[in-house]
Write an enzyme that holds these catalytic residues in place. Structure first.
Site, short mmCIF file in Angstrom:
data_model
loop_
_atom_site.label_atom_id
_atom_site.label_comp_id
_atom_site.label_asym_id
_atom_site.label_seq_id
_atom_site.Cartn_x
_atom_site.Cartn_y
_atom_site.Cartn_z
N PRO A 1 7.35 5.04 3.34
CA PRO A 1 8.25 4.58 4.35
C PRO A 1 9.68 4.53 3.87
CG PRO A 1 6.69 2.88 3.67
CD PRO A 1 6.35 4.10 2.95
N GLU A 2 10.57 4.98 4.70
CA GLU A 2 12.00 4.93 4.41
C GLU A 2 12.60 3.80 5.24
OE1 GLU A 2 13.78 8.87 4.55
OE2 GLU A 2 11.79 9.78 4.47
N HIS B 1 -8.74 -0.62 0.12
CA HIS B 1 -7.34 -0.74 -0.31
C HIS B 1 -6.56 -1.88 0.35
CE1 HIS B 1 -8.20 2.98 -2.30
NE2 HIS B 1 -8.27 3.67 -1.19
N ARG C 1 -2.33 4.31 -2.47
CA ARG C 1 -1.83 4.91 -3.73
C ARG C 1 -1.29 3.87 -4.70
NH1 ARG C 1 1.72 10.11 -2.22
NH2 ARG C 1 1.48 10.49 -4.43
N LYS D 1 30.02 14.39 -9.35
CA LYS D 1 28.57 14.54 -9.52
C LYS D 1 28.17 15.99 -9.34
CE LYS D 1 26.83 9.98 -9.19
NZ LYS D 1 27.02 9.80 -10.62
#
Length: 288
Positions: free
Chosen positions: A2-3, A105, A124, A167
């Site tokens: 998730p972002e 899980h 995970r 950068k």
DNA sequence: CTTGGGTCCTGTGCGC
DNA sequence: TGCGCACAGGACCCAA
């Protein structure tokens, strides 16, 4: 994982179920996720009332009445579900066997005084949880190096141009660097670069200035639209309310290898490349 | 200091 | 149908 938009959506789903209520039982079912749980995790939470739920970048910050903060990062596969106590509806249509024992899980299960049950599931285990002491946020190792919130005024073309000054890394990598701007992940970086017409391969320092004035609004716009849609749902990912986000239907770049570019008047074809081991999707025609 | 690569972990989908 | 491999929303850690 998730972002930012998905984490924001999770926070909005958790608030009605948790804010103002006491945690009557906290069941931590294993010693670690990505990192060990902090010492005294269950005892620190059990019996406390939740006063607020905030988000910082991809972190969920659950505020407790005694001044401590329960910090959660969802990693790649972490998810919260909210269900009534005992019965615990899953929101996962199609299979709800084994609820009495919990799904595979399910690592942390919290009961509230309302009888509701909040479950953290993470196949995970790249997610993690920690406790921040009262007034400890400014020095928290998780938060101290984070760049500005992308939807705040602090993230603007001048600031970002400064941040990427000199950068040599690709702009794709720079946008994923949480120290420069905090909350973006692989999907929304691809989407923002597509909208801004900038190649993910372009050296970051060359984006400073003119291109930054296109990129910054593109980032804000795509995040705002994604939040409005409840985030993106991959596979059976569900938000805390049990409903599905639907922004994945609005992807213009991510996971569209071989498909036609959707920009009006562009006849390009979307390609997939790998940068730092992660897929980038872009249109070589209009993204330069 | 910056930058790139390997790594943690489980599940899924694809080609053979 | 089974098997092996590539890949998946993150980001820490270490070598160069």
């Amino acid at each position: 994982m998730p972002e930012l938009p998905e984490v924001e959506t999770v926070c909005r789903g958790l608030r009605p179920a948790m804010v103002g209520l006491r945690l009557t039982r906290v069941d931590q079912r294993r010693a670690d996720l990505r990192f060990p749980f902090p010492a005294g995790f269950q005892d620190r939470l059990e019996g406390r009332r939740v006063t607020a739920i905030d988000r910082r970048a991809k972190y969920i910050l659950i505020r407790l009445e005694d001044g401590w903060t329960w910090l959660v990062h969802l990693g790649m596969s972490g998810r919260f579900t909210v269900g009534p106590g005992g019965i615990a509806s899953s929101g996962q249509a199609g299979h709800n066997s084994g609820w009495a024992l919990g799904e595979k899980h399910d690592h942390v299960v919290v009961e509230l005084e309302s009888g509701a049950r909040v479950t953290y599931n993470d196949a995970r285990r790249f997610g993690y949880m920690d406790l921040i002491p009262p007034n400890g946020e400014a020095t928290s190792s998780h938060l101290i190096n984070l760049g500005p919130e992308p939807l705040s005024e602090a993230f603007n073309a001048d600031q970002f141009s400064q941040a990427i000054q000199g950068k040599r890394t690709p702009i794709k990598s720079a946008l994923l660097d949480q120290r420069l701007v905090a909350g973006l992940g692989n999907i929304y970086v691809c989407e923002a670069l597509w909208r801004a017409g900038i190649s993910p391969k372009r050296s970051a320092h060359t984006v400073a200035g003119r291109r930054a004035t296109r990129l910054v609004p593109a980032v804000k716009d795509v995040l705002t639209a994604a939040i409005a849609a409840g985030g993106s749902s991959l596979r059976d990912y569900v938000q805390a309310t049990g409903e599905l986000g639907y922004f994945q239907h609005s992807w213009d770049a991510y996971d569209r290898e071989g498909d036609p570019c959707r920009r009006p008047d562009c006849d390009g074809q979307m390609v997939r490349i790998v940068q730092s081991g992660r897929s980038s999707y872009y249109c070589p025609r209009h993204q330069r």
